[in-house]
Design a protein around this motif. Structure first.
Motif, PDB file in Angstrom:
ATOM      1  N   VAL A 167      -3.031  -0.614  -6.628  1.00  8.42           N
ATOM      2  CA  VAL A 167      -1.778  -0.852  -7.344  1.00  8.42           C
ATOM      3  C   VAL A 167      -1.968  -2.019  -8.310  1.00  8.42           C
ATOM      4  O   VAL A 167      -2.582  -3.030  -7.982  1.00  8.42           O
ATOM      5  CB  VAL A 167      -0.643  -1.148  -6.334  1.00  8.42           C
TER       6      VAL A 167
ATOM      7  N   SER B 266       0.589   1.428 -11.445  1.00  9.04           N
ATOM      8  CA  SER B 266       1.694   0.543 -11.066  1.00  9.04           C
ATOM      9  C   SER B 266       2.653   1.242 -10.101  1.00  9.04           C
ATOM     10  O   SER B 266       3.580   0.616  -9.603  1.00  9.04           O
ATOM     11  CB  SER B 266       2.444   0.070 -12.312  1.00  9.04           C
ATOM     12  N   LYS B 267       2.433   2.502  -9.826  1.00 15.78           N
ATOM     13  CA  LYS B 267       3.294   3.250  -8.899  1.00 15.78           C
ATOM     14  C   LYS B 267       2.921   2.852  -7.470  1.00 15.78           C
ATOM     15  O   LYS B 267       1.867   3.246  -6.977  1.00 15.78           O
ATOM     16  CB  LYS B 267       3.149   4.742  -9.137  1.00 15.78           C
ATOM     17  N   ALA B 268       3.804   2.080  -6.843  1.00 14.65           N
ATOM     18  CA  ALA B 268       3.464   1.436  -5.581  1.00 14.65           C
ATOM     19  C   ALA B 268       4.251   1.943  -4.370  1.00 14.65           C
ATOM     20  O   ALA B 268       4.027   1.473  -3.258  1.00 14.65           O
ATOM     21  CB  ALA B 268       3.678  -0.074  -5.699  1.00 14.65           C
ATOM     22  N   GLN B 269       5.164   2.869  -4.571  1.00 11.26           N
ATOM     23  CA  GLN B 269       5.953   3.371  -3.446  1.00 11.26           C
ATOM     24  C   GLN B 269       5.064   4.194  -2.508  1.00 11.26           C
ATOM     25  O   GLN B 269       4.102   4.825  -2.934  1.00 11.26           O
ATOM     26  CB  GLN B 269       7.110   4.242  -3.949  1.00 11.26           C
ATOM     27  N   GLU B 270       5.421   4.205  -1.250  1.00 15.39           N
ATOM     28  CA  GLU B 270       4.656   4.964  -0.265  1.00 15.39           C
ATOM     29  C   GLU B 270       4.552   6.437  -0.662  1.00 15.39           C
ATOM     30  O   GLU B 270       3.491   7.054  -0.508  1.00 15.39           O
ATOM     31  CB  GLU B 270       5.316   4.827   1.111  1.00 15.39           C
ATOM     32  N   THR B 271       5.618   6.995  -1.200  1.00 19.50           N
ATOM     33  CA  THR B 271       5.589   8.400  -1.616  1.00 19.50           C
ATOM     34  C   THR B 271       4.626   8.613  -2.789  1.00 19.50           C
ATOM     35  O   THR B 271       4.014   9.677  -2.901  1.00 19.50           O
ATOM     36  CB  THR B 271       6.997   8.897  -2.002  1.00 19.50           C
ATOM     37  N   ASP B 272       4.480   7.607  -3.651  1.00 26.21           N
ATOM     38  CA  ASP B 272       3.521   7.701  -4.752  1.00 26.21           C
ATOM     39  C   ASP B 272       2.091   7.728  -4.219  1.00 26.21           C
ATOM     40  O   ASP B 272       1.265   8.533  -4.660  1.00 26.21           O
ATOM     41  CB  ASP B 272       3.673   6.527  -5.716  1.00 26.21           C
TER      42      ASP B 272
ATOM     43  N   GLU C 192       1.110   8.649  -1.274  1.00 28.08           N
ATOM     44  CA  GLU C 192       0.915   9.945  -0.619  1.00 28.08           C
ATOM     45  C   GLU C 192       0.648  11.035  -1.651  1.00 28.08           C
ATOM     46  O   GLU C 192      -0.248  11.869  -1.477  1.00 28.08           O
ATOM     47  CB  GLU C 192       2.131  10.310   0.216  1.00 28.08           C
TER      48      GLU C 192
END
Length: 125
Positions: A103, A83-89, A91
């Motif tokens: 995701v 469920s971690k959908a941030q761009e940094t996640d 990466e």
């Protein structure tokens, strides 16, 4: 037959993924947490690992890093399903060594297609 290890602590998600992958012809084994997955990998080599990020005991990125250090596991494909959908996640997942990233919520059909694609790219012994 393609062997898949699903590492997921959420029973509903694990059951949905298992059902769809089995219906698509994959042999599926399950682990509830990262440490259990690593124990399984010590004696069994799947073609693809479907790996959650937020797991009890050891998070998915750490499982992936350790898997990559195990003998004869360098060609195992890892798909992070999280469920971690941030761009940094995303990466961070790729930096940890995953081959693909999905995701949640997810399409079970797309999951099966991605697993099939990853398995087809892996060298066969």
């Amino acid at each position: 037959m393609t062997n898949v290890l699903i590492v997921e602590d959420d029973t509903d998600i694990r059951d949905l993924a298992t059902f769809r992958l089995q219906q698509s012809g994959f042999e599926v084994r399950l682990a509830d947490d990262g440490l259990q997955a690593l124990d399984m990998l010590a004696s069994w080599k799947p073609d693809v690992v479907v790996l959650d990020w937020m797991l009890p005991g050891l998070p998915g990125p750490d499982v992936c890093r350790r898997l990559r250090l195990l003998p004869d596991m360098e060609d195992v494909a890892v798909l992070m399903l999280t469920s971690k959908a941030q761009e940094t996640d995303v990466e961070a997942g790729f930096r940890a060594g995953v081959d693909d990233y999905m995701v949640k919520p997810f399409s079970p059909r797309e999951l099966a297609l991605r697993v099939q694609t990853l398995a087809a790219r892996r060298p066969r012994a």
